[in-house]
Design a protein around this motif. Structure first.
Motif, mmCIF file in Angstrom:
data_model
loop_
_atom_site.group_PDB
_atom_site.id
_atom_site.type_symbol
_atom_site.label_atom_id
_atom_site.label_comp_id
_atom_site.label_asym_id
_atom_site.label_seq_id
_atom_site.Cartn_x
_atom_site.Cartn_y
_atom_site.Cartn_z
ATOM 1 N N GLY A 190 40.922 -12.793 -2.664
ATOM 2 C CA GLY A 190 39.815 -13.525 -3.254
ATOM 3 C C GLY A 190 38.690 -13.866 -2.310
ATOM 4 N N PHE A 191 38.891 -13.653 -1.006
ATOM 5 C CA PHE A 191 37.783 -13.909 -0.075
ATOM 6 C C PHE A 191 36.621 -12.978 -0.407
ATOM 7 C CE2 PHE A 191 35.470 -13.409 3.933
ATOM 8 C CZ PHE A 191 35.289 -14.745 4.300
ATOM 9 N N LYS A 231 27.125 -18.667 -1.207
ATOM 10 C CA LYS A 231 25.923 -17.989 -0.733
ATOM 11 C C LYS A 231 25.754 -18.127 0.786
ATOM 12 C CE LYS A 231 21.012 -17.456 -1.736
ATOM 13 N NZ LYS A 231 19.854 -17.916 -2.572
ATOM 14 N N GLU A 232 26.094 -19.281 1.320
ATOM 15 C CA GLU A 232 25.934 -19.500 2.766
ATOM 16 C C GLU A 232 26.816 -18.547 3.564
ATOM 17 O OE1 GLU A 232 26.730 -23.137 5.906
ATOM 18 O OE2 GLU A 232 25.906 -23.624 3.928
ATOM 19 N N LEU A 233 28.054 -18.372 3.111
ATOM 20 C CA LEU A 233 28.971 -17.461 3.790
ATOM 21 C C LEU A 233 28.515 -16.011 3.618
ATOM 22 C CD1 LEU A 233 31.551 -17.738 5.465
ATOM 23 C CD2 LEU A 233 32.865 -17.346 3.378
ATOM 24 N N GLU A 234 27.972 -15.727 2.471
ATOM 25 C CA GLU A 234 27.460 -14.378 2.198
ATOM 26 C C GLU A 234 26.309 -14.032 3.144
ATOM 27 O OE1 GLU A 234 25.720 -13.217 -1.845
ATOM 28 O OE2 GLU A 234 27.896 -12.958 -2.050
ATOM 29 N N GLU A 235 25.409 -14.971 3.327
ATOM 30 C CA GLU A 235 24.279 -14.751 4.234
ATOM 31 C C GLU A 235 24.754 -14.581 5.673
ATOM 32 O OE1 GLU A 235 21.677 -18.020 3.506
ATOM 33 O OE2 GLU A 235 20.839 -17.148 1.657
ATOM 34 N N LEU A 255 33.360 -0.521 8.649
ATOM 35 C CA LEU A 255 33.030 -1.612 7.735
ATOM 36 C C LEU A 255 34.287 -2.366 7.314
ATOM 37 C CD1 LEU A 255 31.112 -3.234 5.994
ATOM 38 C CD2 LEU A 255 31.251 -1.431 4.246
ATOM 39 N N SER A 256 35.341 -1.628 7.007
ATOM 40 C CA SER A 256 36.601 -2.271 6.638
ATOM 41 C C SER A 256 37.108 -3.179 7.763
ATOM 42 C CB SER A 256 37.651 -1.208 6.301
ATOM 43 O OG SER A 256 38.918 -1.788 6.077
ATOM 44 N N ASP A 257 37.059 -2.683 8.991
ATOM 45 C CA ASP A 257 37.497 -3.481 10.146
ATOM 46 C C ASP A 257 36.644 -4.736 10.294
ATOM 47 O OD1 ASP A 257 39.435 -1.602 10.689
ATOM 48 O OD2 ASP A 257 38.305 -0.614 12.295
ATOM 49 N N PHE A 258 35.322 -4.567 10.131
ATOM 50 C CA PHE A 258 34.429 -5.721 10.253
ATOM 51 C C PHE A 258 34.737 -6.749 9.163
ATOM 52 C CE2 PHE A 258 30.628 -7.867 8.662
ATOM 53 C CZ PHE A 258 30.298 -8.618 9.777
ATOM 54 N N MET A 259 34.944 -6.282 7.934
ATOM 55 C CA MET A 259 35.234 -7.194 6.828
ATOM 56 C C MET A 259 36.523 -7.970 7.077
ATOM 57 S SD MET A 259 34.089 -4.768 3.591
ATOM 58 C CE MET A 259 34.577 -5.945 2.326
ATOM 59 N N GLN A 260 37.535 -7.309 7.599
ATOM 60 C CA GLN A 260 38.804 -7.994 7.875
ATOM 61 C C GLN A 260 38.642 -9.016 8.999
ATOM 62 O OE1 GLN A 260 42.407 -5.362 7.813
ATOM 63 N NE2 GLN A 260 40.921 -3.769 7.310
ATOM 64 N N THR A 261 37.891 -8.626 10.029
ATOM 65 C CA THR A 261 37.650 -9.557 11.140
ATOM 66 C C THR A 261 36.875 -10.779 10.671
ATOM 67 O OG1 THR A 261 37.651 -7.739 12.744
ATOM 68 C CG2 THR A 261 36.582 -9.796 13.410
ATOM 69 N N PHE A 262 35.853 -10.553 9.872
ATOM 70 C CA PHE A 262 35.034 -11.651 9.349
ATOM 71 C C PHE A 262 35.888 -12.571 8.470
ATOM 72 C CE2 PHE A 262 32.141 -13.704 6.409
ATOM 73 C CZ PHE A 262 31.096 -14.098 7.223
ATOM 74 N N HIS A 263 36.744 -11.969 7.667
ATOM 75 C CA HIS A 263 37.635 -12.744 6.803
ATOM 76 C C HIS A 263 38.533 -13.660 7.635
ATOM 77 C CE1 HIS A 263 41.313 -12.589 3.869
ATOM 78 N NE2 HIS A 263 40.753 -13.776 3.893
ATOM 79 N N HIS A 264 39.158 -13.114 8.643
ATOM 80 C CA HIS A 264 40.071 -13.919 9.474
ATOM 81 C C HIS A 264 39.340 -15.018 10.229
ATOM 82 C CE1 HIS A 264 42.784 -10.131 9.452
ATOM 83 N NE2 HIS A 264 43.105 -10.933 8.461
ATOM 84 N N LYS A 265 38.091 -14.744 10.576
ATOM 85 C CA LYS A 265 37.316 -15.719 11.353
ATOM 86 C C LYS A 265 36.785 -16.871 10.495
ATOM 87 C CE LYS A 265 33.458 -14.223 13.197
ATOM 88 N NZ LYS A 265 32.465 -13.615 14.123
ATOM 89 N N HIS A 266 36.499 -16.552 9.228
ATOM 90 C CA HIS A 266 35.823 -17.555 8.382
ATOM 91 C C HIS A 266 36.638 -17.975 7.181
ATOM 92 C CE1 HIS A 266 32.073 -17.169 10.618
ATOM 93 N NE2 HIS A 266 32.241 -15.850 10.600
ATOM 94 N N ASN A 267 37.875 -17.561 7.107
ATOM 95 C CA ASN A 267 38.692 -17.908 5.939
ATOM 96 C C ASN A 267 38.874 -19.408 5.858
ATOM 97 O OD1 ASN A 267 40.208 -17.464 3.653
ATOM 98 N ND2 ASN A 267 42.119 -17.206 4.780
ATOM 99 N N ILE A 268 38.677 -19.953 4.669
ATOM 100 C CA ILE A 268 38.760 -21.395 4.477
ATOM 101 C C ILE A 268 40.177 -21.788 4.061
ATOM 102 C CG2 ILE A 268 37.877 -23.339 3.117
ATOM 103 C CD1 ILE A 268 35.311 -21.653 2.693
#
Length: 362
Positions: free
Chosen positions: A283-284, A306-310, A349-362
């Motif tokens: 769901g992230f 929206k803030e996380l999206e930006e 892109l997949s690697d970046f998305m996973q890294t971003f998810h782990h870094k910013h997951n709430i």
């Protein structure tokens, strides 16, 4: 400078091999001392390119002999008007299936020229899906049935096409032509702006069944009459010669990759990787299209807020990713993974998305 990860929706990525080839020939085409952009469109050098592109497109898409292939200008948007001008007669209706912005624009142009109706739509669901085939409506007054095969803004795609024997099916395939095998003989006309899978902007391909020509009225302006371009083999006026040259190189590249079947396999691998990344994020990342209608060309998704999206778009840009912002009409994010986007870019892109998810997951 290192090339960026290009996920633009259009104009979009071109194969690196094609760009290198064009660069090598840009100033001196086949040792002729001139750029291909400087040759007359009546010259034997250009004629060979023109004819070769036609023949190679026929080969790759297995276009039957009873179809014409045209190279026109004006983009897919001009086809929105040319189609009803040529085929929508008094007493008939244009039947439009609405699945997004581009089909809506096609309908809007047709409404200026004749009677139309909507035989199917997913607008009530915010265009998140393709209508079920058994819900589509037809009339014995249909001059034609029009659909958009892939919807770049909403990230949906027709997986199966309607089979209708009473009136020709016309398809805008600008954003997924050459990406998969097609039942050409199910269509009366296919049109596609080149700037997704075929080449740079500037040329529009039209694949037209010859039987359609008999329905065209005689009072049309010369340039808006398909018969003009059929009779003159797309050379009635000066064609977009450099765009057609680039188209020919993309077609050659497609053939060297193994043709449509191999391209389709590569696209399936890219598609699976990206959607798996979205679906496994719990769901992230949330895909905007219904699963059964997901596009293999344009992957649309949202983040929680929206803030996380930006922030996602900002950090992606810093890492060299281009074109991930969703269309201005819907927002969100979008990765366009056309034929020329390499698997390595999708993996990055997949690697970046996973890294971003782990870094910013709430």
């Amino acid at each position: 400078m290192e090339r960026r990860y290009n996920f633009n929706a259009g104009p979009s990525a071109l194969p690196q091999d094609v760009l290198n080839h064009a660069q090598a020939e840009l100033l001196n085409y086949q040792q002729q001392g001139m750029s291909i952009m400087e040759f007359s469109h009546r010259s034997k050098e250009y004629q060979k390119i023109h004819d070769g592109a036609n023949e190679l497109l026929r080969e790759l898409l297995q276009i039957p002999d009873d179809y014409e292939v045209l190279f026109l200008q004006g983009g897919a948007s001009l086809q929105f008007s040319m189609i009803p001008m040529n085929f929508l007669q008094t007493g008939q209706q244009g039947n439009y299936f609405l699945t997004g912005s581009w089909s809506q624009k096609a309908l809007k142009e047709a409404q200026k020229l004749g009677d139309t109706y909507v035989g199917g739509s997913s607008e009530q669901d915010d265009f998140k899906r393709i209508p079920e085939l058994d819900t589509l409506q037809y009339s014995n007054k249909d001059a034609y049935v029009h659909l958009t095969s892939n919807n770049t803004i909403h990230g949906t795609q027709w997986k199966e096409f309607p089979k209708h024997n009473h009136s020709p099916i016309i398809a805008d395939m600008s954003s997924d032509i050459l990406s998969r095998s097609l039942p050409i003989d199910q269509f009366g006309l296919i049109y596609a702006g080149a700037q997704k899978n075929l080449g740079p902007a500037g040329v529009t391909v039209v694949i037209l069944k010859k039987d359609m020509l008999k329905n065209i009225p005689n009072q049309l302006p010369t340039m808006l009459d398909y018969r003009t371009h059929v009779d003159k083999k797309s050379l009635y006026n000066t064609p977009p010669s450099f765009a057609i040259y680039m188209l020919s190189l993309v077609l050659e590249w497609t053939k060297t990759k193994g043709g449509i079947k191999e391209i389709e396999k590569m696209n399936a691998e890219k598609t699976k990787l990206l959607y798996d990344t979205i679906d496994s994020s719990k769901g992230f990342y949330s895909g905007t299209a219904e699963t059964a209608s997901r596009s293999s060309m344009n992957v649309t998704f949202n983040l929680p807020g929206k803030e996380l999206e930006e922030l996602f778009l900002h950090e992606a840009a810093e890492e060299g990713f281009v074109g991930l912002k969703g269309h201005r009409s819907v927002g969100g994010c979008r990765a366009s993974i056309y034929n020329a986007v390499p698997l390595e870019s999708v993996r990055a892109l997949s690697d970046f998305m996973q890294t971003f998810h782990h870094k910013h997951n709430i």
